[in-house]
Design a protein around this motif. Sequence first.
Motif, short mmCIF file in Angstrom:
data_model
loop_
_atom_site.label_atom_id
_atom_site.label_comp_id
_atom_site.label_asym_id
_atom_site.label_seq_id
_atom_site.Cartn_x
_atom_site.Cartn_y
_atom_site.Cartn_z
N UNK A 1 0.83 -1.21 0.00
CA UNK A 1 0.00 0.00 0.00
C UNK A 1 0.86 1.26 0.00
N UNK A 2 1.95 1.24 0.74
CA UNK A 2 2.85 2.40 0.76
C UNK A 2 3.48 2.61 -0.61
N UNK A 3 3.88 1.53 -1.27
CA UNK A 3 4.47 1.64 -2.60
C UNK A 3 3.47 2.21 -3.60
N UNK A 4 2.24 1.75 -3.54
CA UNK A 4 1.20 2.26 -4.45
C UNK A 4 0.91 3.72 -4.16
N UNK A 5 0.87 4.08 -2.89
CA UNK A 5 0.62 5.48 -2.54
C UNK A 5 1.77 6.36 -3.01
N UNK A 6 2.99 5.87 -2.96
CA UNK A 6 4.12 6.65 -3.46
C UNK A 6 4.00 6.88 -4.96
N UNK A 7 3.52 5.88 -5.69
CA UNK A 7 3.39 6.02 -7.13
C UNK A 7 2.24 6.95 -7.51
N UNK A 8 1.13 6.81 -6.82
CA UNK A 8 -0.06 7.59 -7.17
C UNK A 8 -0.43 8.62 -6.10
N UNK A 9 0.52 9.01 -5.25
CA UNK A 9 0.25 9.91 -4.13
C UNK A 9 -0.33 11.25 -4.55
N UNK A 10 0.27 11.89 -5.54
CA UNK A 10 -0.21 13.20 -5.97
C UNK A 10 -1.63 13.09 -6.54
N UNK A 11 -1.89 12.03 -7.27
CA UNK A 11 -3.23 11.82 -7.83
C UNK A 11 -4.25 11.64 -6.71
N UNK A 12 -3.93 10.82 -5.73
CA UNK A 12 -4.86 10.59 -4.63
C UNK A 12 -5.13 11.86 -3.83
N UNK A 13 -4.08 12.63 -3.56
CA UNK A 13 -4.26 13.87 -2.80
C UNK A 13 -5.15 14.85 -3.56
N UNK A 14 -4.91 14.99 -4.86
CA UNK A 14 -5.71 15.92 -5.66
C UNK A 14 -7.16 15.46 -5.77
N UNK A 15 -7.38 14.17 -5.90
CA UNK A 15 -8.76 13.68 -5.98
C UNK A 15 -9.47 13.88 -4.64
N UNK A 16 -8.76 13.64 -3.55
CA UNK A 16 -9.36 13.86 -2.23
C UNK A 16 -9.68 15.33 -2.03
N UNK A 17 -8.79 16.21 -2.48
CA UNK A 17 -9.04 17.65 -2.37
C UNK A 17 -10.25 18.06 -3.19
N UNK A 18 -10.39 17.47 -4.39
CA UNK A 18 -11.54 17.79 -5.24
C UNK A 18 -12.84 17.36 -4.58
N UNK A 19 -12.85 16.17 -4.00
CA UNK A 19 -14.06 15.69 -3.32
C UNK A 19 -14.39 16.59 -2.13
#
Length: 98
Positions: A33-51
Motif C-alpha cells: 500500500x505504501x508503494x502504491x501510494x508513493x506512485x499515485x500519491x499526488x493523484x490521490x491527494x488531488x482527488x481527495x481535495x476535489x471531493x
Amino acid sequence: MKLTPKVITPGNRSRGQGMTEYIVIVALIAVAAIAIYQLFGATLRNQTAAVAMEVAGKDGSSAITQAGTAAGKAETQAKDPTKGSLSTYGNQAKDGQQ
C-alpha cells in the motif's frame, strides 16, 4: 491462592504461529500500500481535495485537473523501464515525479 504452571499444548503453539503469519501478511500488505501510494500519491491527494471542495460546495474542477495531470505523470513513469529501481527514487509523492 496457589499458582499452577501453564502447560503449553500443541494447540497453543499453532495458534501463536497463525498469529505470526497473520502479522507477516498484514506487514506485506502495508508495504504494498505504501508503494502504491508513493506512485499515485499526488493523484490521490488531488482527488481527495476535489471531493472535499465539492462537498463544501466549492468548485473542485482545478483539483480534478491537477489529479489528471498527476495521473498522466505517474503512468508515464510507471512505463519507463529506466526507473524501475530504488536508485531512482525521488520526490514522487509530492508531484508525481521520480
